[in-house]
Design an enzyme around this catalytic site. Structure first.
Site, mmCIF file in Angstrom:
data_model
loop_
_atom_site.group_PDB
_atom_site.id
_atom_site.type_symbol
_atom_site.label_atom_id
_atom_site.label_comp_id
_atom_site.label_asym_id
_atom_site.label_seq_id
_atom_site.Cartn_x
_atom_site.Cartn_y
_atom_site.Cartn_z
ATOM 1 N N HIS A 68 10.721 -1.640 3.159
ATOM 2 C CA HIS A 68 10.472 -0.198 3.332
ATOM 3 C C HIS A 68 9.021 0.111 2.972
ATOM 4 O O HIS A 68 8.738 0.819 2.015
ATOM 5 C CB HIS A 68 11.412 0.624 2.464
ATOM 6 N N LEU A 69 8.109 -0.394 3.810
ATOM 7 C CA LEU A 69 6.686 -0.330 3.462
ATOM 8 C C LEU A 69 6.144 1.087 3.292
ATOM 9 O O LEU A 69 5.278 1.331 2.479
ATOM 10 C CB LEU A 69 5.867 -1.058 4.528
ATOM 11 N N LYS A 70 6.640 2.030 4.070
ATOM 12 C CA LYS A 70 6.018 3.363 4.081
ATOM 13 C C LYS A 70 6.716 4.351 3.161
ATOM 14 O O LYS A 70 6.483 5.548 3.226
ATOM 15 C CB LYS A 70 6.011 3.921 5.524
ATOM 16 N N ASN A 71 7.551 3.830 2.298
ATOM 17 C CA ASN A 71 8.383 4.713 1.486
ATOM 18 C C ASN A 71 7.656 5.198 0.222
ATOM 19 O O ASN A 71 7.093 4.411 -0.527
ATOM 20 C CB ASN A 71 9.645 3.917 1.141
#
Ligand SMILES: [Zn+2]
Lengths: 477, 309
Positions: free
Chosen positions: B102-105
């Site tokens: 979940h890189l953009k979390n």
């Protein structure tokens, strides 16, 4: 396009020669993309001439990951800036007309219901409602058919201890609170205003205030400049007292007002590049720049507050550098890619900055071109860039960006105080922008409030309504 | 992943789930799966009675697996971990793969910050962050988290600087890496000390070399201008350097618009209005015409005494 030799071993002028001879990268790309086409239309020729006229002859040869994705982006965008791959009707400037009906349809569909795989949006539903309401009104739609549903959707998202969460049972969050309040402001009925519990909101905002001057987004959540902006939007629109509630934790450290240390905190978010970051030390970023400027523009007249707390020449230089060339749209940070949502995040900074530093300092026409030519999705809705899917977020903020390009604003502090945080209610339309426009009457969107990003007039009505209500908060007198 | 339900789980028999009440005809409604809907119903019930327990940890882990962008679940999990005095190293071990997917979390990074703050040690964090940045070299949350880590644990080290340098080496246009370097060297004034002259000279030499690799790259130019501004030193050296890339009297020999911009500022400072105007005209007409309005605005400012002073 890689250059094998080490450019540092060359003299500047020999490098320049090479730069110039290969600098027509942009033209090469567009030429090859159109090779198969027999003739260019009159519009395509005009667009190519325009692109040539704004493109700098300077381009570095060194290839890195950043320049590679930038080249890829240009390959995706150029066909849209030159031709009309979507087969839209063209306006009198040879650009696609605003696809109003399609965008309206897209936004109405974006109001749900959504299939199960959209669960990831569960905490952002207030945003979805706000983006759709704002987008629809920008397109000139009457949204009164949704009034009751907006009010009822948010009634269960309001937390018993104050503020709004993403939905029923969710903890209060300043982003959700911001989106919910703005949606209710757009609805603008007495029921909508009255559905907000001002007393608990006041106490919730008090709990978010931090000793260093900023605000956290949620209890024990992150502290960043969105918090400062969202909190001030709520305080101002609901006409809440500036004095911190008695139970605000920051009081134990000697703070007494929501504004204590706030200007200093925003000032610490301005970076060596001139832009504004999420929190002190982070990288300058377009969305946070808008939040910072919005916050200052609520604290007082922009001419006073922006000049007091920021290095304005550095800020203007940084903001200007965010306009991608030749795309014309904005990107959010240095060496990043053009993205339609920054049409608002960066585009929206200009009205606030121009009120502080003078007018006519950015390129509205280039932004308008990007939005009309490259950001409209064939079937409706607007996008980050060609090749991406549309969503309510990019639709709302591209349309807001078009509004920033199309209208001029002036800030006039009239006589008579309206009370605390009344600065954002002194904006006036200064006419339509007419100089080098690329849009017709049919491509005009509605006026948007420079600070609150709601239809112009709606914020004023809301504030007025709350000014007429008697304020009672137990224990605050 | 097999679905998980609670209504027939004896461990949860004492809980009456609270169904989601969205009112009539809600907007942006989601047709949740039965699994998600039920799990959220049990979480609402647990939160309503302020339950912080092992089974709540399991429940939050389950919901995060279904929707990692759920700030409420993260915040409630953090509070539960705190109340239970749970093993935080185990929490970090669980977080690592979750973060990678979940890189953009936003929430995941704030959660990590809360946990590391409590653990009181940055051990292993730099390596983990580097792995994350390999996936996305300009991820804002990851860089911001790294800045927090440096500040919290005083990691203004040679090692950190070398790592940042390797990021810049990899892509001299990575503005996030330049910002991090600034943060390390000039950012937060520590103990009120000024940055020493040796360091300033080292930085100037470093950034100049970077500019020579790609003179039209604004990131190092901003860094260089930032140094001169922050240390309030004479701009004579800056001018000499900028002249390597642009000379207002040799318009055919210009290969950095940023050098012209720097020169325009320095000439204005030196009251050489004509030279400043030449630089701004070159920018407006040829080398950066998309920003012509801005360069022309700068020209107008030249004639306003209070700005030139
Ligand atoms: Zn975007």
């Amino acid at each position: 396009m890689a250059s094998a030799q080490d450019p540092t071993s060359q003299t500047p002028s020999s490098r320049l020669e090479e730069t110039l001879s290969t600098s027509a990268r942009v033209e090469e790309l567009s030429d090859s993309d159109y090779e198969e086409m027999e003739t260019l239309t009159r519009h395509e020729e005009a667009n190519q001439a325009y692109l040539k006229s704004i493109t700098s002859p300077i381009e570095d040869l060194l290839d890195t990951a950043s320049s590679e994705v930038q080249d890829e982006t240009l390959r995706a965008v150029m066909p849209f800036l030159i031709g009309n791959p979507n087969d839209f009707d063209l306006n009198s400037y040879g650009l696609p007309t605003l696809q109003r009906e399609k965008h309206v349809k897209f936004l109405k569909q974006s109001l749900g219901p959504f299939p199960p795989q959209f669960a990831a949006m569960d905490a952002s539903r207030p945003w979805v409602v706000y983006w759709c309401m704002q987008g629809l009104t920008a397109l000139g739609q009457d949204i009164s058919e949704y009034s009751d549903r907006v009010v009822s959707t948010f009634s269960s998202a309001q937390h018993p201890e104050g503020g709004f969460g993403g939905g029923h049972g969710q903890l209060p969050h300043l982003a959700a609170t911001y989106a919910a309040i703005l949606s209710l402001v757009i609805v603008g009925t007495e029921e909508a205003y009255a559905s907000i519990n001002r007393q608990t909101m006041y106490s919730y905002l008090g709990r978010m205030k931090q000793v260093d001057g900023g605000f956290t987004m949620s209890p024990n959540g992150e502290e960043d400049i969105r918090g400062a902006f969202c909190a001030l939007v709520a305080l101002s629109l609901l006409n809440l007292p500036l004095e911190l509630p008695p139970d605000a934790p920051a009081r134990q450290h000697g703070l007494t007002s929501f504004l204590d240390n706030l200007g200093e905190w925003v000032s610490r978010c301005q970076t060596y590049e001139g832009g504004i970051s999420a929190a002190p030390g982070n990288e300058a970023h377009g969305a946070y720049a808008f939040c910072g400027l919005g916050c200052l523009s609520i604290m007082g007249p922009p001419k006073d507050t922006i000049n007091k707390w920021l290095d304005v020449p550095a800020l203007i230089n940084w903001l200007n550098s965010r306009q991608s060339c030749p795309e014309g749209g904005f990107h959010g940070r240095g060496n990043k890619l053009v993205d339609g949502c920054y049409s608002h995040w960066v585009g929206g900074c200009w009205a606030l900055v121009e009120a502080a530093a003078g007018k006519g300092i950015w390129n509205r026409a280039a932004l308008g071109r990007y939005i009309l030519s490259a950001a409209q999705f064939k079937k409706g809705g607007l996008v980050d860039k060609p090749g991406k899917r549309p969503d309510a977020y990019h639709t709302c903020y591209n349309l807001a960006g078009l509004s920033w390009a199309q209208y001029d604003w002036k800030y006039e502090k009239s006589e008579g105080e309206r009370g605390e945080l009344d600065a954002p209610y002194h904006w006036q339309l200064d006419g339509e922008y007419t100089e080098d426009v690329v849009w017709d009457n049919g491509d005009m969107v509605n006026r948007v409030h420079p600070v609150f990003v709601v239809p112009f007039g709606k914020a004023e009505s809301c504030r007025k309504w709350f000014e007429e209500q008697t304020w009672s908060s137990k224990g605050t007198g | 992943m097999p679905q998980k339900f609670y209504h027939d789980d004896p461990e949860w028999a004492d809980i009456e789930p609270i169904a989601q009440d969205d009112g009539p005809h809600p907007l942006a409604a989601i047709a949740y799966t039965d699994e998600y809907s039920e799990a959220m119903g049990y979480l609402r019930a647990a939160m309503a009675k302020n339950e912080f327990s092992e089974r709540v940890l399991g429940l939050t882990e389950h919901i995060i697996g279904l929707n990692a962008a759920h700030y409420t679940v993260w915040l409630y999990r953090a509070k539960t971990l705190e109340t239970l005095n749970a093993d935080l190293k185990q929490e970090i071990a669980w977080l690592n793969p979750t973060a990678l997917s979940h890189l953009k979390n936003y929430q995941i990074w704030h959660h990590r910050q809360t946990i590391i703050e409590k653990l009181g040690s940055p051990e292993g964090e730099s390596d983990f962050i580097s792995t994350m940045l390999e996936q996305d070299t300009k991820n804002y949350h990851v860089w911001s988290y790294r800045q927090w880590l440096v500040q919290r644990f005083g990691l203004y080290t040679e090692e950190e600087l070398n790592w940042t340098e390797s990021m810049i080496e990899e892509d001299v246009r990575n503005n996030s890496a330049w910002n991090h370097r600034w943060f390390l060297v000039f950012g937060v004034p520590r103990d009120g000390r000024e940055v020493d002259e040796y360091t300033v000279q080292r930085e100037i030499a470093y950034v100049q070399e970077a500019i020579r690799k790609a003179p039209q790259n604004q990131s190092p130019w901003n860094y260089l201008r930032g140094i001169f501004k922050q240390t309030k030193r004479s701009t004579e050296d800056l001018k000499t350097f900028a002249l390597e890339f642009a000379n207002v009297n040799k318009p055919d020999d210009i290969f950095s618009s940023h050098a012209l911009d720097v020169l325009a500022d320095i000439y204005a400072e030196e009251q050489k209005k004509d030279e400043a105007k030449k630089a701004l005209d070159l920018l407006a007409t040829k080398f950066d015409p998309i920003r012509a309005n801005y360069w022309n605005y700068r020209k107008v400012l030249l004639d306003q005494p209070e700005v030139a002073a």
